[in-house]
Design a protein around this motif. Structure first.
Motif, PDB file in Angstrom:
ATOM      1  N   TRP A 127      17.977 -11.578   2.383  1.00 26.03           N
ATOM      2  CA  TRP A 127      18.057 -13.016   2.579  1.00 26.03           C
ATOM      3  C   TRP A 127      19.420 -13.372   3.169  1.00 26.03           C
ATOM      4  O   TRP A 127      20.435 -12.756   2.831  1.00 26.03           O
ATOM      5  N   SER A 128      19.437 -14.399   4.017  1.00 24.98           N
ATOM      6  CA  SER A 128      20.721 -14.988   4.396  1.00 24.98           C
ATOM      7  C   SER A 128      21.224 -15.832   3.237  1.00 24.98           C
ATOM      8  O   SER A 128      20.444 -16.274   2.383  1.00 24.98           O
TER       9      SER A 128
ATOM     10  N   ILE B 147      12.021 -16.905  -5.577  1.00 29.71           N
ATOM     11  CA  ILE B 147      11.206 -16.325  -4.514  1.00 29.71           C
ATOM     12  C   ILE B 147      11.672 -14.894  -4.305  1.00 29.71           C
ATOM     13  O   ILE B 147      12.854 -14.644  -4.079  1.00 29.71           O
ATOM     14  N   LEU B 148      10.752 -13.950  -4.402  1.00 28.46           N
ATOM     15  CA  LEU B 148      11.071 -12.531  -4.285  1.00 28.46           C
ATOM     16  C   LEU B 148      10.628 -12.023  -2.918  1.00 28.46           C
ATOM     17  O   LEU B 148       9.484 -12.246  -2.495  1.00 28.46           O
ATOM     18  N   LEU B 149      11.543 -11.331  -2.239  1.00 24.09           N
ATOM     19  CA  LEU B 149      11.281 -10.740  -0.929  1.00 24.09           C
ATOM     20  C   LEU B 149      11.146  -9.236  -1.094  1.00 24.09           C
ATOM     21  O   LEU B 149      11.973  -8.594  -1.737  1.00 24.09           O
ATOM     22  N   SER B 150      10.099  -8.661  -0.506  1.00 27.54           N
ATOM     23  CA  SER B 150       9.881  -7.218  -0.623  1.00 27.54           C
ATOM     24  C   SER B 150       9.581  -6.617   0.746  1.00 27.54           C
ATOM     25  O   SER B 150       8.968  -7.254   1.601  1.00 27.54           O
ATOM     26  N   GLY B 151      10.033  -5.380   0.935  1.00 31.27           N
ATOM     27  CA  GLY B 151       9.743  -4.625   2.149  1.00 31.27           C
ATOM     28  C   GLY B 151       9.239  -3.247   1.772  1.00 31.27           C
ATOM     29  O   GLY B 151       9.741  -2.619   0.831  1.00 31.27           O
ATOM     30  N   SER B 152       8.245  -2.751   2.503  1.00 28.05           N
ATOM     31  CA  SER B 152       7.564  -1.528   2.096  1.00 28.05           C
ATOM     32  C   SER B 152       7.388  -0.575   3.272  1.00 28.05           C
ATOM     33  O   SER B 152       7.446  -0.965   4.442  1.00 28.05           O
ATOM     34  N   ARG B 153       7.143   0.667   2.931  1.00 27.66           N
ATOM     35  CA  ARG B 153       6.817   1.661   3.943  1.00 27.66           C
ATOM     36  C   ARG B 153       5.412   1.475   4.519  1.00 27.66           C
ATOM     37  O   ARG B 153       5.005   2.238   5.388  1.00 27.66           O
ATOM     38  N   ASP B 154       4.678   0.489   4.046  1.00 20.76           N
ATOM     39  CA  ASP B 154       3.418   0.154   4.709  1.00 20.76           C
ATOM     40  C   ASP B 154       3.637  -0.744   5.919  1.00 20.76           C
ATOM     41  O   ASP B 154       2.677  -1.158   6.576  1.00 20.76           O
ATOM     42  N   GLY B 155       4.924  -1.046   6.212  1.00 21.42           N
ATOM     43  CA  GLY B 155       5.268  -1.821   7.398  1.00 21.42           C
ATOM     44  C   GLY B 155       5.238  -3.322   7.209  1.00 21.42           C
ATOM     45  O   GLY B 155       5.414  -4.062   8.185  1.00 21.42           O
ATOM     46  N   THR B 156       5.056  -3.799   5.982  1.00 27.32           N
ATOM     47  CA  THR B 156       4.944  -5.238   5.758  1.00 27.32           C
ATOM     48  C   THR B 156       6.132  -5.776   4.949  1.00 27.32           C
ATOM     49  O   THR B 156       6.783  -5.042   4.198  1.00 27.32           O
ATOM     50  N   ILE B 157       6.379  -7.078   5.128  1.00 31.50           N
ATOM     51  CA  ILE B 157       7.372  -7.834   4.369  1.00 31.50           C
ATOM     52  C   ILE B 157       6.620  -8.950   3.669  1.00 31.50           C
ATOM     53  O   ILE B 157       5.847  -9.684   4.310  1.00 31.50           O
TER      54      ILE B 157
ATOM     55  N   LYS C 208       0.806  -1.219   0.000  1.00 35.60           N
ATOM     56  CA  LYS C 208       0.000   0.000   0.000  1.00 35.60           C
ATOM     57  C   LYS C 208       0.847   1.281   0.000  1.00 35.60           C
ATOM     58  O   LYS C 208       0.301   2.381   0.013  1.00 35.60           O
ATOM     59  N   ASP C 209       2.183   1.120  -0.001  1.00 33.57           N
ATOM     60  CA  ASP C 209       3.067   2.287   0.029  1.00 33.57           C
ATOM     61  C   ASP C 209       4.356   1.929  -0.709  1.00 33.57           C
ATOM     62  O   ASP C 209       4.483   0.844  -1.278  1.00 33.57           O
ATOM     63  N   ILE C 210       5.316   2.830  -0.665  1.00 32.31           N
ATOM     64  CA  ILE C 210       6.578   2.683  -1.401  1.00 32.31           C
ATOM     65  C   ILE C 210       7.229   1.329  -1.119  1.00 32.31           C
ATOM     66  O   ILE C 210       7.345   0.909   0.039  1.00 32.31           O
ATOM     67  N   VAL C 211       7.646   0.641  -2.178  1.00 36.55           N
ATOM     68  CA  VAL C 211       8.401  -0.605  -2.042  1.00 36.55           C
ATOM     69  C   VAL C 211       9.871  -0.225  -1.909  1.00 36.55           C
ATOM     70  O   VAL C 211      10.532   0.116  -2.884  1.00 36.55           O
ATOM     71  N   LYS C 212      10.377  -0.286  -0.690  1.00 40.14           N
ATOM     72  CA  LYS C 212      11.712   0.223  -0.383  1.00 40.14           C
ATOM     73  C   LYS C 212      12.801  -0.803  -0.632  1.00 40.14           C
ATOM     74  O   LYS C 212      13.967  -0.448  -0.816  1.00 40.14           O
ATOM     75  N   SER C 213      12.450  -2.087  -0.640  1.00 33.83           N
ATOM     76  CA  SER C 213      13.483  -3.125  -0.735  1.00 33.83           C
ATOM     77  C   SER C 213      12.969  -4.310  -1.529  1.00 33.83           C
ATOM     78  O   SER C 213      11.820  -4.734  -1.374  1.00 33.83           O
ATOM     79  N   LEU C 214      13.831  -4.839  -2.407  1.00 32.18           N
ATOM     80  CA  LEU C 214      13.539  -6.047  -3.179  1.00 32.18           C
ATOM     81  C   LEU C 214      14.770  -6.949  -3.179  1.00 32.18           C
ATOM     82  O   LEU C 214      15.890  -6.453  -3.354  1.00 32.18           O
ATOM     83  N   ASN C 215      14.552  -8.252  -3.014  1.00 30.63           N
ATOM     84  CA  ASN C 215      15.655  -9.216  -3.060  1.00 30.63           C
ATOM     85  C   ASN C 215      15.132 -10.570  -3.503  1.00 30.63           C
ATOM     86  O   ASN C 215      14.149 -11.083  -2.934  1.00 30.63           O
ATOM     87  N   PHE C 216      15.780 -11.139  -4.523  1.00 34.45           N
ATOM     88  CA  PHE C 216      15.492 -12.521  -4.905  1.00 34.45           C
ATOM     89  C   PHE C 216      16.291 -13.469  -4.018  1.00 34.45           C
ATOM     90  O   PHE C 216      17.422 -13.161  -3.616  1.00 34.45           O
TER      91      PHE C 216
END
Length: 435
Positions: A229-230, A192-202, A177-185
């Motif tokens: 990711w580790s 598998i794609l990992l995303s983190g956002s300013r909406d507070g969710t991963i 619901k807000d800016i996607v600040k981080s992306l990592n495969f």
């Protein structure tokens, strides 16, 4: 030696003029002047992110106006392949190809592409692998056969997945619901794609299932600034506002472990190549290196002297850390700071100051290349500068430690029949605590 002054300094023992300099390469990337038909009213919003492909063949960066430039990278020369005569402009509906006829026969030349994501780009990430399953009874929109993908995170919360070979938009992922600040495969090639956002969710997205979002996590933070990711894909790290550092155990029902030690928002994180350490960077002017299995703080890399006391570290200062990156061999850490310096720290040295620096004002993002031979730094003007990585041959004992730590957790090292001094070295207790 550094002269004494009442004004805070970014270095403890020596003056910045006495530290070795990183060497800048002769190539820079600047925001593009796009054709009239592709111009927008949005001005370049700065190079907030950039990325190399895992195979070191492409470099991607947001070049302004919601567009991402995909530039070929020369592995032999360790530089981008610039060719102003080969340029592809792509969007979801139209493909316009501009080629110089004299260069059409150069099949080995990969063209520079401009991917039009429309909305402002805040994060990019490369992924490679192949979609699973050959069941002809199941139709899938996305089919990848050992291809190279690029994911872009946008200001409106959307994520777009592109084919790097054709420049075409493959998927649009909507749930943030807000800016996607981080992306990592995931580094294991599972797509598998990992995303983190300013909406507070991963969120976790499975590109083998047409980008299905199968898991969403929420920590006790308003904004998520970064996720990683580790190396073994058995855990992820997330950082954000409110001093938040969380390790999520993916093998134990995504159970979170909170690491406490920062006094301000935490804006970046990265794992060491052996997965034994987590480095986190904060507005409190410090980088903390953590043992991911015990949660112990092993070392602090300070960017302001004298270090601010906790009550002041939570406020505004001129030494905010903006980015961090681990060297692929694990012996160096790269940081950028509001004081106008890019710092390269040698973790094998006992000094409390960085081993190399270079002046670059308004830096927003930094990263090492996959082979560790180049450094890229983006700034608020939208420019990407490249630097040569300091010549450093990793010590044999460090390489041996990385091999051991790839297989042995720090909590299991005490059970090894080894001298205590070697056990302490394997647990990275040889670090000199600063601050």
């Amino acid at each position: 030696m550094r002269t004494t002054s009442s004004r805070p300094s970014g270095f403890q023992c020596i003056d910045s003029d006495d530290i070795k300099r990183l060497k800048q390469t002769d190539v820079q990337l600047h925001p593009l002047t796009l054709p009239i038909t592709h111009r927008t009213t949005r001005s370049p919003s700065g190079a907030k992110t950039c990325a190399w492909s895992p195979d070191n063949t492409y470099f991607a960066w947001p070049c302004g106006g919601g567009k991402v430039e995909l530039v070929p990278w020369d592995n032999r020369e360790n530089k981008i392949v610039l060719n102003e005569d080969i340029l592809l402009y792509e969007d979801a509906e139209n493909v316009t190809l501009h080629l110089d006829r004299n260069l059409q026969q150069q099949n080995e030349q990969r063209p520079t592409r401009i991917l039009d994501g429309v909305e402002v780009v805040w994060s990019v990430a490369f992924g490679s692998g192949s979609t699973k399953g050959d069941n002809t009874l199941t139709w899938k929109h996305l089919k990848v056969d050992e291809g190279l993908l690029l994911a872009t995170g946008h200001q409106n919360g959307n994520i777009k997945v592109w084919d790097c070979n054709t420049g075409k938009l493959l998927l649009m992922l909507k749930d943030h619901k807000d800016i996607v600040k981080s992306l990592n495969f995931a580094p294991d090639g599972s797509l598998i794609l990992l995303s983190g956002s300013r909406d507070g969710t991963i969120k976790f997205w499975d590109l083998n299932d047409d980008g299905n979002m199968y898991k969403s996590l929420r920590g006790n933070t308003k904004w998520v600034y970064d996720t990683k990711w580790s190396p073994k894909c058995d855990m992820i790290a997330s950082v954000g506002s409110g001093k938040t550092v969380i390790l999520w155990d993916l093998l134990n029902n995504y159970s979170p472990s909170h690491l406490h030690g920062h006094y301000h928002d935490v804006i970046g994180c990265c794992f060491s190549p052996d997965g034994a350490l987590l480095a986190t960077a904060s507005f409190d002017t410090r980088v903390i290196l953590w043992d991911v299995y015990t949660g112990q703080s092993l070392q602090e890399l300070c960017h302001m002297y004298p270090p601010p006391r906790p009550i002041f570290a939570a406020g505004a200062n001129e030494f905010y850390i903006r980015g961090i990156s681990f060297h692929p061999h694990g012996q160096m850490v790269l940081t950028i700071n509001d004081d106008g310096y890019v710092r390269c720290w040698d973790l094998e040295e006992d000094e409390n100051d960085p081993s190399y620096v270079v002046e670059q004002a308004n830096a927003l993002y930094c990263t090492f290349s996959p082979k560790g031979q180049r450094i890229s730094v983006g700034d608020k003007d939208g420019t990407i500068r490249f630097y040569q990585t300091p010549p450093k041959v990793a010590r044999l004992q460090h390489l041996c430690r990385m091999v051991v730590r790839n297989h042995v957790k720090s909590t299991k090292i005490d059970f090894l029949r080894l001298p205590c001094r070697i056990k302490e070295y394997l647990k990275y207790h040889n670090f000199t605590k600063t601050g």
